[in-house]
Scaffold this active site. Structure first.
Site, PDB file in Angstrom:
ATOM      1  N   GLU A  43       0.865  -1.205   0.000  1.00  0.00           N
ATOM      2  CA  GLU A  43       0.000   0.000   0.000  1.00  0.00           C
ATOM      3  C   GLU A  43       0.896   1.248   0.000  1.00  0.00           C
ATOM      4  O   GLU A  43       1.960   1.260   0.633  1.00  0.00           O
ATOM      5  CB  GLU A  43      -0.831  -0.019   1.293  1.00  0.00           C
ATOM      6  CG  GLU A  43      -1.697   1.205   1.531  1.00  0.00           C
ATOM      7  CD  GLU A  43      -2.287   1.248   2.951  1.00  0.00           C
ATOM      8  OE1 GLU A  43      -1.617   0.791   3.907  1.00  0.00           O
ATOM      9  OE2 GLU A  43      -3.412   1.756   3.089  1.00  0.00           O
TER      10      GLU A  43
ATOM     11  N   LYS B  14      -9.475   1.368  -1.923  1.00  0.00           N
ATOM     12  CA  LYS B  14      -9.665   0.909  -0.537  1.00  0.00           C
ATOM     13  C   LYS B  14     -11.013   1.339   0.034  1.00  0.00           C
ATOM     14  O   LYS B  14     -11.356   2.533   0.005  1.00  0.00           O
ATOM     15  CB  LYS B  14      -8.526   1.457   0.323  1.00  0.00           C
ATOM     16  CG  LYS B  14      -8.527   1.009   1.776  1.00  0.00           C
ATOM     17  CD  LYS B  14      -7.271   1.541   2.463  1.00  0.00           C
ATOM     18  CE  LYS B  14      -7.114   1.100   3.887  1.00  0.00           C
ATOM     19  NZ  LYS B  14      -5.841   1.592   4.475  1.00  0.00           N
TER      20      LYS B  14
ATOM     21  N   CYS C 151      -4.698  -3.050   2.914  1.00  0.00           N
ATOM     22  CA  CYS C 151      -4.412  -2.918   4.343  1.00  0.00           C
ATOM     23  C   CYS C 151      -5.580  -3.241   5.266  1.00  0.00           C
ATOM     24  O   CYS C 151      -5.891  -4.398   5.476  1.00  0.00           O
ATOM     25  CB  CYS C 151      -3.839  -1.540   4.637  1.00  0.00           C
ATOM     26  SG  CYS C 151      -3.056  -1.534   6.267  1.00  0.00           S
TER      27      CYS C 151
HETATM   28  N1  CDT Z   1      -3.024   1.450   6.463  1.00  0.00           N
HETATM   29  C1  CDT Z   1      -3.904   0.839   7.275  1.00  0.00           C
HETATM   30  O1  CDT Z   1      -5.047   0.594   6.906  1.00  0.00           O
HETATM   31  N2  CDT Z   1      -3.454   0.534   8.500  1.00  0.00           N
HETATM   32  C2  CDT Z   1      -4.317  -0.018   9.499  1.00  0.00           C
HETATM   33  C3  CDT Z   1      -3.918   0.477  10.835  1.00  0.00           C
HETATM   34  C4  CDT Z   1      -5.055   0.452  11.730  1.00  0.00           C
HETATM   35  S1  CDT Z   1      -4.823   1.413  13.139  1.00  0.00           S
HETATM   36  C5  CDT Z   1      -5.658   2.868  12.802  1.00  0.00           C
HETATM   37  C6  CDT Z   1      -4.356  -1.541   9.518  1.00  0.00           C
HETATM   38  O2  CDT Z   1      -5.461  -2.076   9.655  1.00  0.00           O
HETATM   39  O3  CDT Z   1      -3.334  -2.193   9.472  1.00  0.00           O
END
Ligand code: CDT
Length: 301
Positions: free
Chosen positions: A46, A123, A168
């Site tokens: 990502e 996303k 993500c």
């Molecule tokens: N980039 C991304 O989606 N990161 C999230 C972090 C969550 S904490 C706010 C993840 O789910 O890994």
């Protein structure tokens, strides 16, 4: 056997001051290594082209747009597309997308082996918040900078397989995989940027965060009888650590390749798409076994 030799191209940190060109040079090195090792598909993380900028609170719209790409390919990424075509390797990577009519998405593209973009995902599950939050140890402002994706969870028939993408936080939501599972997905490719610590709970260590990431992807792989390739951007970005833990998971939920570092690192595995067939025809034959008359609550609230 329908094999795709997949390279999961984990990336180390991208610093705020790094140019796109510097970062693309690292992506090119991973691509060349992947080609030498026989890969026909390379998956990057990502927001591969920049630092994870949603950790920074920005008000000036022009400064925000500096992190976005209004064209893909563009001058900085064209060498990557050219090399992919020359090496006959399909690529997939995430980036911040600014559309011609001014919309901002957290997106991922997939090319064919000639470097043509054949698929785009935006996303859908945006974590975090949209305004400065004093309660957090650091900010996670995805809801400030991105709109939720507007393309749903499609799958594409390419490389003789049914391929879908997530980004993500999407990887933690079973519904996302199931919508693709219902379309016969055989390979889910996704990238992530996950802070090593929880901004709202300092007691939650990296070990637990790695476990939850792997748990989500392995369970989804098994329950949808699909390959899952999860690729991190890892390491310390300007004092903010991101966890690694990139994995390739087979349709039985087993991890068949795992990153050992928090830096640029290529995992390679020969993935047989036919391995997804048995589960789809037996225990997870959705048409025969699902009981949708009892699932209404999932979409009504
Ligand atoms: N980039 C991304 O989606 N990161 C999230 C972090 C969550 S904490 C706010 C993840 O789910 O890994």
């Amino acid at each position: 056997m329908r094999k795709i030799v997949i390279g999961a191209a984990q990336m180390g940190p991208n610093q705020k001051a790094d140019s796109r060109e510097t970062i693309v040079a690292r992506m090119l090195a991973l691509l060349e290594e992947a080609a030498r090792k026989g890969c026909t598909l390379v998956v990057y993380p990502e927001l591969a082209l920049t630092t994870f900028f949603p950790r920074w609170y920005i008000e000036d719209p022009a400064e925000i747009d500096r992190w976005f790409e209004s064209e893909m390919p563009n001058a900085a990424t064209q060498p990557l597309f050219d090399k992919a075509r020359e090496l006959q390797v399909a690529i997939s990577f995430g980036y911040a997308e600014l559309t011609a009519d001014g919309h901002h998405f957290n997106s991922q593209i997939l090319t064919d082996r000639d470097g043509n973009i054949v698929a785009k995902y935006r996303k859908i599950h945006l974590p975090g918040h949209s305004e400065w939050d004093d309660e957090r140890a650091f900010q996670h402002l995805e809801k400030r900078y991105f709109e939720p994706g507007d393309l749903g969870f499609p799958v594409w028939r390419t490389q003789d397989a049914v391929i879908g993408m997530l980004i993500c936080n999407d990887r933690r939501w079973p519904e996302a995989y199931r919508v693709m599972g219902l379309q016969g997905v055989e390979l889910v490719i996704l990238g992530y940027n996950t802070p090593s610590v929880n901004s709202q709970n300092s007691a939650e260590g990296e070990e637990q965060r790695l476990y939850h990431s792997e748990l989500s992807m392995t369970a989804a792989a098994y329950q949808n009888s699909t390959w899952v390739v999860g690729v991190a951007k890892a390491g310390d970005e300007d004092g903010h650590p991101l966890m690694g833990g990139s994995i390739i998971v087979d349709p039985n939920g087993y991890v068949v390749a795992r990153a050992k570092t928090d830096g640029d690192e290529l995992l390679v595995h020969e993935c047989d798409m036919d391995l997804s067939v048995f589960g789809k025809e037996t225990i997870f034959d959705f048409a025969r076994h699902r009981r949708i008359e009892h699932y209404g609550l999932i979409t009504s609230q």
